[in-house]
Design an enzyme around this catalytic site. Structure first.
Site, PDB file in Angstrom:
ATOM      1  N   GLU A 276       0.927  -1.142  -0.036  1.00  0.00           N
ATOM      2  CA  GLU A 276       0.023  -0.249  -0.119  1.00  0.00           C
ATOM      3  C   GLU A 276       0.882   1.266  -0.075  1.00  0.00           C
ATOM      4  OE1 GLU A 276      -2.919   0.139   3.067  1.00  0.00           O
ATOM      5  OE2 GLU A 276      -3.341  -1.835   2.960  1.00  0.00           O
TER       6      GLU A 276
ATOM      7  N   ASP B  55      -5.435   7.845  10.052  1.00  0.00           N
ATOM      8  CA  ASP B  55      -4.282   7.619  10.323  1.00  0.00           C
ATOM      9  C   ASP B  55      -3.838   7.614  11.749  1.00  0.00           C
ATOM     10  OD1 ASP B  55      -3.460   6.380   7.846  1.00  0.00           O
ATOM     11  OD2 ASP B  55      -3.226   8.078   7.150  1.00  0.00           O
TER      12      ASP B  55
END
Length: 249
Positions: free
Chosen positions: A43, A54
């Site tokens: 990724e 995140d």
């Protein structure tokens, strides 16, 4: 549409890296050497100023890449030069795609070898236009399902899924606690009744023990924060060695 099973044998090792952190040069060298550390699918995180899904470490890495001036243009240029036989997937926020232009973004991604897109904040109900562009280019728009997603909602999400199912081991930010394996096993069993696509588990998967445990439950393990942490050394040889330990069979 790409079949991600062709990139791994029995179980998939999926890693996450922030493009441009600590430099585009390191990002490129790591991509070239994925086979040395047992990574089947990578990724590629596209740096964004408001990475709402995140955790702190990945957000800081993205901020550093942005400070260095890393943008889509440089990322596309790098991927055009770098060769790998592993699968590359963008993890990218929708605002980045929208600002660039949906059709333009998807076509550029396809041109440089991207197999799929993970767009964490894009809801299923709003994904139609991007899904159409991805389908037209043979890129998989990856479906995200949480271990807490109700069964009826899950059926809707996976009905037209592409590539693989990204199963979040818990609801929260990357880099948090490990998932509860019993709940994961039940959710994977439910998903297998709904789709034949591979099921990869991410969020809270931190080390080799976690990877091994996830491999017993699902088709692949996704490691993000622990991999990004290893980029702090800026030593590619050491990086490859340490990431290899995370995914060691």
């Amino acid at each position: 549409m790409v079949d991600f099973r062709k990139f791994y044998k029995e179980k998939a090792n999926v890693a996450y890296a922030v493009m441009g952190y600590p430099s585009l040069e390191v990002s490129g060298e790591f991509i070239k050497r994925l086979g040395e550390c047992g990574v089947d699918i990578l990724e590629l995180g596209v740096p964004y100023s408001d990475p709402i899904a995140d955790g702190e470490l990945i957000a800081q890495a993205a901020a550093r890449a942005l400070e260095l001036g890393v943008g889509l243009g440089q990322i596309f240029e790098l991927l055009e030069r770098v060769e790998t036989d592993k699968a590359l997937v963008f993890m990218v926020y929708y605002n980045v795609i929208f600002s660039y232009g949906l059709r333009r973004f998807v076509r550029e991604a396809k041109r440089v070898g991207i197999c799929g897109l993970i767009v964490p904040e894009l809801s299923f109900e709003e994904s139609g236009p991007l899904r159409e562009e991805c389908d037209s280019c043979g890129i998989a728009l990856i479906t995200l399902v949480s271990v807490t997603t109700p069964k009826e909602r899950m059926k809707k999400l996976v009905k037209n899924a592409r590539g693989f199912i990204y199963l979040l081991s818990y609801a929260g930010l990357t880099g948090g606690k490990s998932g509860e394996y019993g709940a994961l096993e039940r959710k994977v069993a439910e998903l297998r009744e709904m789709t034949s696509l591979p099921i990869f588990v991410g969020f809270g998967v931190k080390d080799n023990a976690d990877v091994r445990a996830i491999h017993k439950i699902a088709d692949g393990a996704i490691v993000g924060t622990s991999v990004v942490r290893e980029f702090e050394s800026e030593d590619v040889d050491l990086l490859v060695e340490r990431v290899g330990k995370i995914f060691k069979a």
